[in-house]
Each structure stands twice: as C-alpha cells, then as structure tokens.
Write a protein that holds these residues in place. Structure first.
Motif, mmCIF file in Angstrom:
data_model
loop_
_atom_site.group_PDB
_atom_site.id
_atom_site.type_symbol
_atom_site.label_atom_id
_atom_site.label_comp_id
_atom_site.label_asym_id
_atom_site.label_seq_id
_atom_site.Cartn_x
_atom_site.Cartn_y
_atom_site.Cartn_z
ATOM 1 N N TYR A 105 7.924 -11.355 0.581
ATOM 2 C CA TYR A 105 8.562 -10.034 0.570
ATOM 3 C C TYR A 105 8.698 -9.590 -0.883
ATOM 4 O O TYR A 105 9.148 -10.363 -1.731
ATOM 5 C CB TYR A 105 9.948 -10.089 1.223
ATOM 6 N N ASP A 115 9.788 0.782 -3.563
ATOM 7 C CA ASP A 115 8.774 0.472 -2.567
ATOM 8 C C ASP A 115 8.974 -0.964 -2.093
ATOM 9 O O ASP A 115 9.513 -1.792 -2.819
ATOM 10 C CB ASP A 115 7.381 0.633 -3.186
ATOM 11 N N GLN A 116 8.528 -1.251 -0.868
ATOM 12 C CA GLN A 116 8.646 -2.580 -0.286
ATOM 13 C C GLN A 116 7.302 -3.003 0.281
ATOM 14 O O GLN A 116 6.517 -2.163 0.719
ATOM 15 C CB GLN A 116 9.650 -2.587 0.856
ATOM 16 N N GLN A 117 7.073 -4.302 0.302
ATOM 17 C CA GLN A 117 5.846 -4.832 0.869
ATOM 18 C C GLN A 117 6.154 -6.204 1.449
ATOM 19 O O GLN A 117 6.894 -6.986 0.855
ATOM 20 C CB GLN A 117 4.778 -4.938 -0.209
ATOM 21 N N GLU A 119 4.150 -9.648 3.459
ATOM 22 C CA GLU A 119 2.871 -10.273 3.793
ATOM 23 C C GLU A 119 3.138 -11.544 4.583
ATOM 24 O O GLU A 119 4.102 -12.253 4.336
ATOM 25 C CB GLU A 119 2.103 -10.667 2.526
#
Length: 126
Positions: A105, A115-117, A119
């Motif tokens: 994260y 922003d966030q991501q 995987e």
C-alpha cells in the motif's frame, strides 16, 4: 525512471541516485533504518538535484511473515522546489520455499494533491 510533479503526475526523467544510511537493530526481529539520499536528474528539459531522505522499520513476524513500513520525502523533482511525501507499507507472506504473496500500500501527497495505490503480488523464486 518516472518522477512526479506537485500534482502527482508521472513524467519521464533520467537520474543518477545514491544514498547512505544507518540501521539500528532494536531486537532480533525489529530493524529501524534511515537513509540520506540525493540524485542528479534531467527531465522536463531541465537538469536538477533532488534530495530524498527515508525512514523505515522492518519487522520479522511469526511464520515467516514480514512487514516493512517507510516514509520518504523527495525535494526538488524537476528543479521545481516542491516537496513530495511517500508512505508505504508492505506485508510479505511466504507460501513455501519458492513462493511469496506480498501486499503493498502506497500513499503519496504534496501540498496540492494526494494519491493512493495498492498492489497484490505473487512471487516465484527461481
């Protein structure tokens, strides 16, 4: 590699980066580290120098699990003078000798935007 501007838009750049750091073993399973990083880059038709210090912790857990949390700051990407922050958490789960499942994260922010991501990775080791 890609760099981000103050609106967190990706841009291509060429850079040469390096870092020096220290680590402190708090216990057999907990390691705290700090890095002082810097780089020279070229992007957006501009040469620039960027600074990127990082602090983090690595924790070895039961059953081979591992957590890594870090925060990194980047100052002066593309010579703009803006500051960007990047907080990251990784949880690694071993699935036998040759396989690992990892969750990552990432939260990025500037004064202008955030922003966030997330995987999910399945790794096979040869």
């Amino acid at each position: 590699g890609p760099q981000y501007d103050d609106q967190l838009q990706r841009h291509s750049s060429t850079s040469l980066d390096g870092a020096a750091g220290l680590s402190l073993q708090m216990s057999p399973d907990i390691l705290i580290y700090g890095l002082a990083g810097a780089g020279l880059g070229y992007g957006k038709q501009n040469f620039y120098m960027a600074l990127n210090p990082e602090l983090g912790i690595s924790i070895n857990e039961i059953y081979g699990l591992k957590s890594i949390a870090s925060i990194k700051s980047t100052y002066n990407s593309f010579g703009t003078g803006h500051q960007q922050y990047d907080a990251q958490w990784i949880q690694a789960i071993p699935l036998g000798k040759d396989h690992r499942l990892s969750f990552k994260y990432n939260y990025q922010w500037t004064n202008q935007k955030h922003d966030q991501q997330a995987e999910l990775l399945f790794k096979y080791f040869f």
